[in-house]
Write a protein that holds these residues in place. Structure first.
Motif, PDB file in Angstrom:
ATOM      1  N   TYR A 121       0.815  -1.218   0.000  1.00 16.93           N
ATOM      2  CA  TYR A 121       0.000   0.000   0.000  1.00 16.93           C
ATOM      3  C   TYR A 121       0.852   1.274   0.000  1.00 16.93           C
ATOM      4  CZ  TYR A 121      -3.695  -3.287   0.941  1.00 16.93           C
ATOM      5  OH  TYR A 121      -4.551  -4.348   0.852  1.00 16.93           O
ATOM      6  N   PHE A 122       2.147   1.112   0.233  1.00 19.93           N
ATOM      7  CA  PHE A 122       3.041   2.262   0.278  1.00 19.93           C
ATOM      8  C   PHE A 122       3.842   2.442  -1.009  1.00 19.93           C
ATOM      9  CE2 PHE A 122       2.467   0.981   4.714  1.00 19.93           C
ATOM     10  CZ  PHE A 122       2.004   2.170   5.241  1.00 19.93           C
ATOM     11  N   TYR A 123       3.704   1.526  -1.937  1.00 21.05           N
ATOM     12  CA  TYR A 123       4.421   1.636  -3.211  1.00 21.05           C
ATOM     13  C   TYR A 123       3.845   2.754  -4.071  1.00 21.05           C
ATOM     14  CZ  TYR A 123       7.161  -2.677  -2.945  1.00 21.05           C
ATOM     15  OH  TYR A 123       8.073  -3.637  -2.610  1.00 21.05           O
ATOM     16  N   LEU A 124       4.709   3.384  -4.818  1.00 24.45           N
ATOM     17  CA  LEU A 124       4.293   4.371  -5.802  1.00 24.45           C
ATOM     18  C   LEU A 124       3.472   3.664  -6.878  1.00 24.45           C
ATOM     19  CD1 LEU A 124       5.732   7.403  -6.823  1.00 24.45           C
ATOM     20  CD2 LEU A 124       6.092   5.809  -8.674  1.00 24.45           C
ATOM     21  N   ASN A 125       2.354   4.261  -7.277  1.00 27.01           N
ATOM     22  CA  ASN A 125       1.507   3.654  -8.301  1.00 27.01           C
ATOM     23  C   ASN A 125       2.100   3.970  -9.675  1.00 27.01           C
ATOM     24  OD1 ASN A 125      -0.508   2.797 -10.045  1.00 27.01           O
ATOM     25  ND2 ASN A 125      -2.140   3.359  -8.621  1.00 27.01           N
ATOM     26  N   TYR A 126       3.050   3.160 -10.056  1.00 22.85           N
ATOM     27  CA  TYR A 126       3.817   3.373 -11.286  1.00 22.85           C
ATOM     28  C   TYR A 126       2.923   3.400 -12.524  1.00 22.85           C
ATOM     29  CZ  TYR A 126       7.052   2.428 -15.083  1.00 22.85           C
ATOM     30  OH  TYR A 126       7.742   2.488 -16.256  1.00 22.85           O
ATOM     31  N   ILE A 164       1.012  12.794  -8.088  1.00 19.90           N
ATOM     32  CA  ILE A 164       2.378  12.645  -7.585  1.00 19.90           C
ATOM     33  C   ILE A 164       2.481  13.136  -6.144  1.00 19.90           C
ATOM     34  CG2 ILE A 164       3.421  14.823  -8.350  1.00 19.90           C
ATOM     35  CD1 ILE A 164       5.115  11.427  -8.657  1.00 19.90           C
ATOM     36  N   GLU A 165       1.742  14.189  -5.821  1.00 17.26           N
ATOM     37  CA  GLU A 165       1.742  14.669  -4.433  1.00 17.26           C
ATOM     38  C   GLU A 165       1.166  13.602  -3.499  1.00 17.26           C
ATOM     39  OE1 GLU A 165       0.434  18.480  -1.727  1.00 17.26           O
ATOM     40  OE2 GLU A 165      -0.426  18.272  -3.727  1.00 17.26           O
ATOM     41  N   ASN A 166       0.084  12.977  -3.908  1.00 18.79           N
ATOM     42  CA  ASN A 166      -0.521  11.908  -3.116  1.00 18.79           C
ATOM     43  C   ASN A 166       0.435  10.718  -2.976  1.00 18.79           C
ATOM     44  OD1 ASN A 166      -2.781  10.648  -1.739  1.00 18.79           O
ATOM     45  ND2 ASN A 166      -2.843   9.294  -3.523  1.00 18.79           N
ATOM     46  N   GLU A 167       1.074  10.351  -4.055  1.00 17.89           N
ATOM     47  CA  GLU A 167       2.012   9.223  -4.033  1.00 17.89           C
ATOM     48  C   GLU A 167       3.210   9.519  -3.141  1.00 17.89           C
ATOM     49  OE1 GLU A 167       1.488   6.083  -5.638  1.00 17.89           O
ATOM     50  OE2 GLU A 167      -0.472   7.037  -5.636  1.00 17.89           O
ATOM     51  N   LEU A 168       3.714  10.735  -3.190  1.00 17.18           N
ATOM     52  CA  LEU A 168       4.845  11.105  -2.335  1.00 17.18           C
ATOM     53  C   LEU A 168       4.443  11.142  -0.867  1.00 17.18           C
ATOM     54  CD1 LEU A 168       6.550  13.811  -4.545  1.00 17.18           C
ATOM     55  CD2 LEU A 168       7.356  11.478  -4.094  1.00 17.18           C
TER      56      LEU A 168
END
Length: 64
Positions: free
Chosen positions: A17-22, A41-45
């Motif tokens: 659940y912590f991986y970047l959604n590539y 990208i802000e949400n992913e970071l």
């Protein structure tokens, strides 16, 4: 093997659940939607930062 496939194959299930959604980011870049890219990208970071905070807290609490 493409990076998205490699990432999916080698994911750590405890941390998934912590991986970047590539794949999501890749699709947004392909569609050239800059505004949506910056929102995502802000949400992913933030997700990655939350993971880092959890790890740091765990390490501090488990020192000998």
């Amino acid at each position: 093997m493409k990076y998205g496939e490699y990432l999916k194959k080698n994911i750590n299930n405890d941390w998934k659940y912590f991986y970047l959604n590539y794949n999501l980011l890749k699709n947004i870049i392909k569609n050239k939607n800059i505004y949506e890219f910056w929102l995502i990208i802000e949400n992913e970071l933030n997700k990655i930062n939350s993971f880092f905070k959890i790890i740091v807290k765990y390490e501090k609490n488990n020192k000998y």
